[in-house]
Scaffold this active site. Structure first.
Site, PDB file in Angstrom:
ATOM      1  N   ASP A  82       5.970   1.333   7.624  1.00 38.97           N
ATOM      2  CA  ASP A  82       4.599   0.867   6.934  1.00 38.97           C
ATOM      3  C   ASP A  82       4.473   1.522   5.890  1.00 38.97           C
ATOM      4  OD1 ASP A  82       2.717  -0.353   7.272  1.00 38.97           O
ATOM      5  OD2 ASP A  82       1.636   0.668   8.969  1.00 38.97           O
ATOM      6  N   HIS A 103       3.429   3.132  12.870  1.00 34.17           N
ATOM      7  CA  HIS A 103       2.869   4.099  12.924  1.00 34.17           C
ATOM      8  C   HIS A 103       3.640   4.902  13.968  1.00 34.17           C
ATOM      9  CE1 HIS A 103      -0.577   1.456  11.671  1.00 34.17           C
ATOM     10  NE2 HIS A 103       0.256   1.629  10.783  1.00 34.17           N
ATOM     11  N   GLU A 154       4.186  -6.104   3.730  1.00 28.29           N
ATOM     12  CA  GLU A 154       4.323  -5.167   5.046  1.00 28.29           C
ATOM     13  C   GLU A 154       5.373  -5.730   5.428  1.00 28.29           C
ATOM     14  OE1 GLU A 154       2.108  -3.537   6.583  1.00 28.29           O
ATOM     15  OE2 GLU A 154       0.202  -3.164   5.321  1.00 28.29           O
ATOM     16  N   GLU A 187      -5.429   1.438   2.654  1.00 31.16           N
ATOM     17  CA  GLU A 187      -5.048   1.065   3.445  1.00 31.16           C
ATOM     18  C   GLU A 187      -5.381   1.130   5.148  1.00 31.16           C
ATOM     19  OE1 GLU A 187      -2.644  -2.196   5.874  1.00 31.16           O
ATOM     20  OE2 GLU A 187      -2.214  -0.155   5.416  1.00 31.16           O
ATOM     21  N   GLU A 188      -4.699   2.029   5.480  1.00 34.17           N
ATOM     22  CA  GLU A 188      -4.860   2.866   7.039  1.00 34.17           C
ATOM     23  C   GLU A 188      -5.261   3.044   7.225  1.00 34.17           C
ATOM     24  OE1 GLU A 188      -2.185   1.352   8.684  1.00 34.17           O
ATOM     25  OE2 GLU A 188      -0.896   1.675   7.809  1.00 34.17           O
ATOM     26  N   ASP A 203      -0.342   4.307   0.780  1.00 33.42           N
ATOM     27  CA  ASP A 203      -0.506   4.898   1.853  1.00 33.42           C
ATOM     28  C   ASP A 203       0.091   5.471   3.425  1.00 33.42           C
ATOM     29  OD1 ASP A 203      -2.018   2.953   2.225  1.00 33.42           O
ATOM     30  OD2 ASP A 203      -3.291   4.000   3.819  1.00 33.42           O
ATOM     31  N   HIS A 220       0.945  -0.993  -0.045  1.00 31.80           N
ATOM     32  CA  HIS A 220      -0.293  -0.120  -0.331  1.00 31.80           C
ATOM     33  C   HIS A 220       0.776   1.341   0.046  1.00 31.80           C
ATOM     34  CE1 HIS A 220       0.053   1.088   4.137  1.00 31.80           C
ATOM     35  NE2 HIS A 220       0.246  -0.202   4.397  1.00 31.80           N
TER      36      HIS A 220
END
Ligand SMILES: [Zn+2]
Length: 359
Positions: free
Chosen positions: A102, A335, A161, A132-133, A74, A72
């Site tokens: 990430d 994150h 990931e 995705e987030e 984003d 992903h």
């Protein structure tokens, strides 16, 4: 605004930096998607398709096997951690900043290999997707599976990931249920006139405490399950015997179980109680028995571990494509405000995927 131009064949850490420095918090992926699409379209060995801010680039060499390699584009919101910088942390060189773990290091590995591997030993579908987030209804891979399921056909999938450059197979499923108890309301001064619904919760908690956790082997990996109360509520006032209470329970179950299996099991465990399923996602089998997966493990020389958290590999599994997670960066740093990825893991993931696709 013209797209920032990306050099896909540059050093993979430099490419990671370039991707991270194009801010792409969920909902704001348009600029990075434009850059990725433009860069990929320069390679004639790839058929490039765009769906909103997702890009799919496919080789069509007529190989007998097709693998999907996805990531992903984003990130979660920036926390004063862009632009990226190189930093030495505990003696190890890291790339620091939002998205480094990430998962733009994984995306950089994908892009570099998509550009450079003009004749991989299997056909490859490179997938770059948005949203995705955030809420699962917005997920770009989910949208692709509705709009263009043909683009997601394949024998095996790798989701890049972060796994600290290890192989994590499949993922557990998850189900949430609400278990309610009923009573009879009364003034607490005359409690014998009522029936206390909160006291009735005791039996639910007792069953949870007595429950013995299962370890389930699926395709050669052992998945640990868990069953836990995660929320509890009841009562309306401090002088009223409560007539209702509710315990929310989260069940994380092995990927060999379907959602229906999981529900049937929970109804058995909590027999006699009112049970309502509020949310469920099936897990994903690791598919390590598939030839493409076996070839991947053989080429990388890595040992697969089970993945416990739910990831988008389950979306592949739902489409009938077994999938593993494999990417640079420590998932515990995803994150985080101090998100940073060891650069050697970016290089080792690039080397491992290259070896697998060219062996
Ligand atoms: Zn991610």
């Amino acid at each position: 605004m013209p797209a920032v131009s990306l050099n896909l064949t540059t050093d993979v850490v430099e490419l990671t930096r370039a991707l991270c420095d194009i801010e792409s918090v969920s909902g704001n992926e348009n600029a990075i998607a434009n850059s990725i699409e433009t860069a990929l379209r320069a390679y004639p060995h790839l058929d490039v398709t765009r769906d909103a801010d997702a890009i799919v680039a496919r080789t069509s060499l007529g190989r007998g096997t097709r693998v999907l390699i996805a990531g992903h584009i984003d990130t979660v919101p920036v926390a004063d951690n862009l632009p990226t910088r190189l930093e030495t942390i505990d003696g190890v060189q890291h790339l620091w900043g939002r998205g480094t773990v990430d998962m733009k290091a994984g995306v950089a590995v994908q892009l570099k290999l998509a550009a450079e591997l003009t004749e991989p030993n299997v056909d490859v579908t490179w997938i770059f997707y948005d949203h995705e987030e955030v809420d699962a209804t917005l997920n770009g891979m989910g949208r692709l599976s509705r709009n263009r399921p043909d683009l997601l056909e394949g024998d095996f999938a790798v989701l890049c990931e972060p796994t600290s450059a290890g192989i994590e197979g499949g993922c557990n499923g998850t189900m949430r249920i609400e278990i309610s108890t009923k009573g009879v309301k009364a003034h607490s001064a005359r409690a014998w006139m009522g029936v206390n619904a909160i006291h009735a919760v005791e039996e639910i908690l007792a069953r949870l405490n007595r429950y013995s956790l299962q370890e389930v082997e699926v395709d050669g990996l052992v998945y640990k399950e868990s069953l836990n109360a995660v929320l509890i509520s009841g009562g309306i006032a401090t002088n009223v015997i409560p007539d209702s209470a509710k315990v929310t329970v989260n069940y994380r179950f092995a990927p060999s179980k379907s959602i229906a299996d999981a529900e049937a099991h929970l109804r058995e465990v909590f027999e006699g109680f009112q049970v309502k399923v509020t949310d469920a996602s099936a897990g994903a089998r690791p598919g390590l028995d598939q030839p493409a997966a076996a070839a991947f493990i053989a080429a990388t020389g890595l040992v697969a571990r089970p993945k416990y958290g739910w990831t988008d590999v389950a979306r592949f599994s739902a489409l009938g494509v077994p999938a593993i997670n494999f990417g640079p960066g420590d998932p515990n740093k995803a994150h985080a405000d101090d998100e940073s990825c060891p650069v050697d893991q970016i290089y080792s993931c690039e080397a491992a995927l290259r070896k697998w696709l060219t062996a």
